[in-house]
Write a protein that holds these residues in place. Sequence first.
Motif, PDB file in Angstrom:
ATOM      1  N   GLU A 196       0.663  -0.990   0.119  1.00 41.63           N
ATOM      2  CA  GLU A 196      -0.120  -0.113   0.001  1.00 41.63           C
ATOM      3  C   GLU A 196       0.877   1.231   0.053  1.00 41.63           C
ATOM      4  OE1 GLU A 196      -3.279   0.261  -0.117  1.00 41.63           O
ATOM      5  OE2 GLU A 196      -3.882  -1.714  -0.056  1.00 41.63           O
ATOM      6  N   ASN A 197       1.971   1.004   0.346  1.00 43.78           N
ATOM      7  CA  ASN A 197       3.111   2.577   0.350  1.00 43.78           C
ATOM      8  C   ASN A 197       2.835   3.069   1.589  1.00 43.78           C
ATOM      9  OD1 ASN A 197       5.278   4.158  -0.426  1.00 43.78           O
ATOM     10  ND2 ASN A 197       4.484   5.187  -1.636  1.00 43.78           N
ATOM     11  N   VAL A 198       2.168   2.309   2.688  1.00 43.55           N
ATOM     12  CA  VAL A 198       2.285   3.408   3.880  1.00 43.55           C
ATOM     13  C   VAL A 198       2.575   3.176   4.821  1.00 43.55           C
ATOM     14  CG1 VAL A 198      -0.075   3.856   3.079  1.00 43.55           C
ATOM     15  CG2 VAL A 198       0.045   1.836   4.408  1.00 43.55           C
ATOM     16  N   LEU A 204      -3.889   0.897  11.365  1.00 44.48           N
ATOM     17  CA  LEU A 204      -5.343   0.714  12.372  1.00 44.48           C
ATOM     18  C   LEU A 204      -6.465   1.632  11.362  1.00 44.48           C
ATOM     19  CD1 LEU A 204      -3.061   3.185  15.105  1.00 44.48           C
ATOM     20  CD2 LEU A 204      -3.567   0.350  15.168  1.00 44.48           C
ATOM     21  N   ASN A 205      -6.587   1.375  10.673  1.00 42.04           N
ATOM     22  CA  ASN A 205      -7.524   1.793   9.474  1.00 42.04           C
ATOM     23  C   ASN A 205      -8.642   0.365   9.732  1.00 42.04           C
ATOM     24  OD1 ASN A 205      -8.915   2.088   7.097  1.00 42.04           O
ATOM     25  ND2 ASN A 205      -8.041   4.069   6.721  1.00 42.04           N
ATOM     26  N   ASP A 206     -10.003   0.978   9.002  1.00 47.32           N
ATOM     27  CA  ASP A 206     -10.696   0.072   9.285  1.00 47.32           C
ATOM     28  C   ASP A 206     -10.668  -0.887   8.585  1.00 47.32           C
ATOM     29  OD1 ASP A 206     -11.892   0.854  12.007  1.00 47.32           O
ATOM     30  OD2 ASP A 206     -13.124   1.919  10.761  1.00 47.32           O
ATOM     31  N   LYS A 207      -9.686  -0.082   7.223  1.00 47.24           N
ATOM     32  CA  LYS A 207      -9.911  -1.662   5.661  1.00 47.24           C
ATOM     33  C   LYS A 207      -9.505  -1.988   5.841  1.00 47.24           C
ATOM     34  CE  LYS A 207      -6.709   1.522   2.844  1.00 47.24           C
ATOM     35  NZ  LYS A 207      -6.766   2.125   1.676  1.00 47.24           N
ATOM     36  N   PHE A 208      -8.014  -2.110   6.669  1.00 49.62           N
ATOM     37  CA  PHE A 208      -7.333  -3.156   6.386  1.00 49.62           C
ATOM     38  C   PHE A 208      -7.892  -4.252   7.647  1.00 49.62           C
ATOM     39  CE2 PHE A 208      -4.448   0.294   5.205  1.00 49.62           C
ATOM     40  CZ  PHE A 208      -4.369  -0.240   4.187  1.00 49.62           C
ATOM     41  N   GLN A 209      -8.863  -4.189   8.367  1.00 46.52           N
ATOM     42  CA  GLN A 209      -9.095  -5.198   9.639  1.00 46.52           C
ATOM     43  C   GLN A 209      -9.544  -6.586   9.330  1.00 46.52           C
ATOM     44  OE1 GLN A 209      -7.616  -4.648  12.976  1.00 46.52           O
ATOM     45  NE2 GLN A 209      -7.303  -2.592  10.834  1.00 46.52           N
TER      46      GLN A 209
END
Length: 300
Positions: A196-198, A204-209
């Motif tokens: 994701e290059n982050v 911690l973002n919901d989209k990765f949970q």
Amino acid sequence: MNIVVIGQGAIGLLWYHHLVQSTDNRVSLSCSSSISSAPTYYEFTDIEQLYGRFALNVADEIAFAKADVILLCVKSYQVNAAIEALKNKIPTNAVIVFCHNGLGAFNDFSTLKHTCLALLTTHGCKIKHPFHAQHTGLGQSDLGLIYGNISNSALNEITTVFNNSLPTVTSSDAIKEKQWLKLAINCVINPITALENVDNGELLNDKFQRQIAALIHEIIAVAAFENIRFTFDDLLKKILTVAEKTARNSSSMRSDILQKRKTEVDYINGYVVAVANKMAFLVPENEKLLQQIKALEIMK
């Protein structure tokens, strides 16, 4: 104590810098074979952002012959070559300390006559340019026996030397469990941030949970094959805590991709896949990340 640090990467320079500060230690640095001529100095920016230039003591044959401790700070895929080069250069009573990411980098311990330890550290460090390391985050380290025999007094002596140089270092009787915990954390944070290059905190973002949960379930099942027991909630908490504490950091795998270097994914997610294959167990999330990172390496 006579110590040779192998590897001029971020962690190698971090430990070399702190070990060499102690007048009780005779410390030298051995660079990789890709370095045709080592400089006479190295640069270091400490945790307080203080910059300095320091004399570099490059290891020679005498340093290896008199070594009490070899601190191996190379990439996982460089470990086998480094060990092969060491075999005839160091005394049999020298202790080899492995300090690298992942598992499975070296398994042929029976070919060694040396006691081997693992050093796991959570300190953050990065290379600003060749032979200039910057300490980016305080952490702690665990040291434990992975092969051979060592007396409590000898282990305590090495632990004390390391702890006095870069605290906090603790000797551990459960180093395999700690290796697996670090592996689990790296299996999640490293490949996702690289793809994701982050920075780490983005996890911690919901989209990765959902993806994180799937990875954890696979890791728990595979770790159990090696008699390592994790619970989902505990492992999730530890991973998210690391992501939070290192929120502004770039993972080592992301840094490798950005710098167009080979990654250590074969010894991180790749290790989970390899163990799962022995179990005839499917780990699709780890397999997917492994293949995606390897594809990204080729593209870079």
